[in-house]
Design an enzyme around this catalytic site. Structure first.
Site, short mmCIF file in Angstrom:
data_model
loop_
_atom_site.label_atom_id
_atom_site.label_comp_id
_atom_site.label_asym_id
_atom_site.label_seq_id
_atom_site.Cartn_x
_atom_site.Cartn_y
_atom_site.Cartn_z
N ASP A 87 0.83 -1.21 0.00
CA ASP A 87 0.00 0.00 0.00
C ASP A 87 0.86 1.26 0.00
O ASP A 87 2.09 1.20 0.19
CB ASP A 87 -0.94 0.01 1.22
CG ASP A 87 -0.24 -0.36 2.53
OD1 ASP A 87 1.01 -0.26 2.59
OD2 ASP A 87 -0.92 -0.74 3.48
N ASN A 98 -6.82 -2.40 14.22
CA ASN A 98 -8.24 -2.60 13.93
C ASN A 98 -8.47 -3.83 13.04
O ASN A 98 -9.57 -4.03 12.53
CB ASN A 98 -8.83 -1.35 13.27
CG ASN A 98 -8.17 -1.05 11.93
OD1 ASN A 98 -7.26 -1.75 11.50
ND2 ASN A 98 -8.62 -0.01 11.26
N HIS A 153 -6.82 -4.43 10.14
CA HIS A 153 -6.59 -4.24 8.71
C HIS A 153 -5.34 -4.99 8.24
O HIS A 153 -4.44 -5.27 9.02
CB HIS A 153 -6.55 -2.75 8.32
CG HIS A 153 -5.33 -1.99 8.69
ND1 HIS A 153 -5.34 -0.62 8.92
CD2 HIS A 153 -4.04 -2.36 8.86
CE1 HIS A 153 -4.13 -0.21 9.20
NE2 HIS A 153 -3.31 -1.24 9.17
N GLU A 198 -9.28 -1.79 5.37
CA GLU A 198 -9.86 -1.48 6.67
C GLU A 198 -11.07 -2.37 6.94
O GLU A 198 -11.59 -3.01 6.01
CB GLU A 198 -10.28 0.00 6.69
CG GLU A 198 -9.15 0.99 6.39
CD GLU A 198 -8.20 1.20 7.57
OE1 GLU A 198 -8.08 0.30 8.43
OE2 GLU A 198 -7.54 2.26 7.61
C1 GLP Z 1 0.09 0.19 8.51
C2 GLP Z 1 0.28 -0.65 7.23
C3 GLP Z 1 -0.03 -2.10 7.47
C4 GLP Z 1 0.61 -2.53 8.77
C5 GLP Z 1 -0.07 -1.86 9.91
C6 GLP Z 1 0.46 -2.25 11.29
O1 GLP Z 1 -1.04 0.96 8.47
N1 GLP Z 1 -0.44 -0.18 6.10
O2 GLP Z 1 0.41 -2.87 6.37
O3 GLP Z 1 0.53 -3.92 8.92
O4 GLP Z 1 -0.02 -0.47 9.74
O5 GLP Z 1 1.44 -1.38 11.73
P1 GLP Z 1 2.52 -1.74 12.82
O6 GLP Z 1 3.33 -2.86 12.24
O7 GLP Z 1 3.33 -0.51 13.02
O8 GLP Z 1 1.78 -2.18 14.03
#
Ligand code: GLP
Length: 256
Positions: free
Chosen positions: A72, A143, A145, A150
């Site tokens: 993304d 959440n 995702h 989402e």
């Molecule tokens: C971001 C990314 C996700 C990722 C998520 C978790 O928003 N787009 O691909 O898995 O957050 O983040 P973190 O690894 O910092 O907990």
């Protein structure tokens, strides 16, 4: 490392998971130097990237021929904005692991509104043209995702434009120097795009992931928790530290 449930591994410290996944990539790249890697951002995969960079440095790994596709990218940023996932991936992995720029791909962060649909289409086609993703690394948002799919995202979704959830924007506020600077929209591959990868490797670390890990692994498979769809893949592995696994109730060792 112990297998606490089918395809679910609990590690003592996250570096054990980082090493295991980096080693799997080493084995796969030796067999197929032009391996197609699906990459994630966020804090979760940084240890795997650090380990890959170390292995390139010692000469045990050569990533010069791999192809990479990130999940993304934010929309509405300048091409060279340091907060864009492209810039972060370049600094953290592509540069130090000597992956040629032309072999890396992310959705564009600076595409104009009228070009958005074409950019989504380009990205799906580029993944297809590369032969599909061999191994997809994934973190799980608080959440539920995956990528920027989402809650509410359907299983059949493909690369598209999405509005970011409030929790997602809050979690990104520090990286942007304030909530008001966090983009409201992004491009993400879809859930169907993710499930089309040949191997899925999902990481979750820390107590703040415990309840979403439980919902992902033990709740219903549903759009309210997009990560729950990952359970439907035939070659998925979940790598958790003790904190992230602590709310799992079907795992006897976590009941004490
Ligand atoms: C971001 C990314 C996700 C990722 C998520 C978790 O928003 N787009 O691909 O898995 O957050 O983040 P973190 O690894 O910092 O907990």
């Amino acid at each position: 490392m112990i297998e606490i449930a089918p395809r679910t591994f609990q590690v003592e410290g996250r570096d054990e998971a980082d090493r295991a996944l980096a080693n799997e990539i080493v084995v796969l790249v030796r067999a197929k130097p032009d391996l197609v890697l699906g990459l994630a951002t966020g804090t979760t995969p940084v240890g795997v990237y650090r380990e890959l960079v170390r292995l390139v440095g010692t000469g045990e790994l050569d990533l010069a021929r791999v192809r990479t596709f990130n999940l993304d990218e934010y929309l509405g940023l300048e091409r060279n904005d340091p907060a864009a996932f492209r810039a972060r991936m370049q600094a953290m992995l592509f540069g130090p692991a000597r992956i040629p720029l032309a072999r890396t791909d992310l959705p564009a962060c600076d595409v104009q509104r009228k070009g958005e649909a074409a950019e989504c289409e380009r990205y799906e086609r580029a993944i297809e043209a590369a032969g599909g993703i061999d191994l997809q690394l994934l973190g799980i948002g608080r959440n539920g995702h995956i990528g920027f799919n989402e809650p509410g995202s359907e299983r059949a979704t493909r690369t598209r434009i999405v509005e970011l959830d409030a929790t997602t924007r809050e979690d990104a506020a520090a990286a942007f120097g304030g909530l008001e600077r966090v983009p409201r929209r992004a491009i993400t591959v879809g859930i169907a795009t993710i499930l089309a990868a040949r191997r899925l490797r999902v990481l979750a670390f820390g107590p703040h992931k415990a309840s979403i890990v439980r919902a992902t692994l033990e709740g219903p498979i549903c759009t309210a928790v997009p990560a729950s769809f990952l359970r439907e893949h035939s070659d998925v592995e979940f790598w958790l530290d003790r904190d992230a696994a602590r709310e799992l109730v079907r795992v006897p060792s976590n009941r004490v």
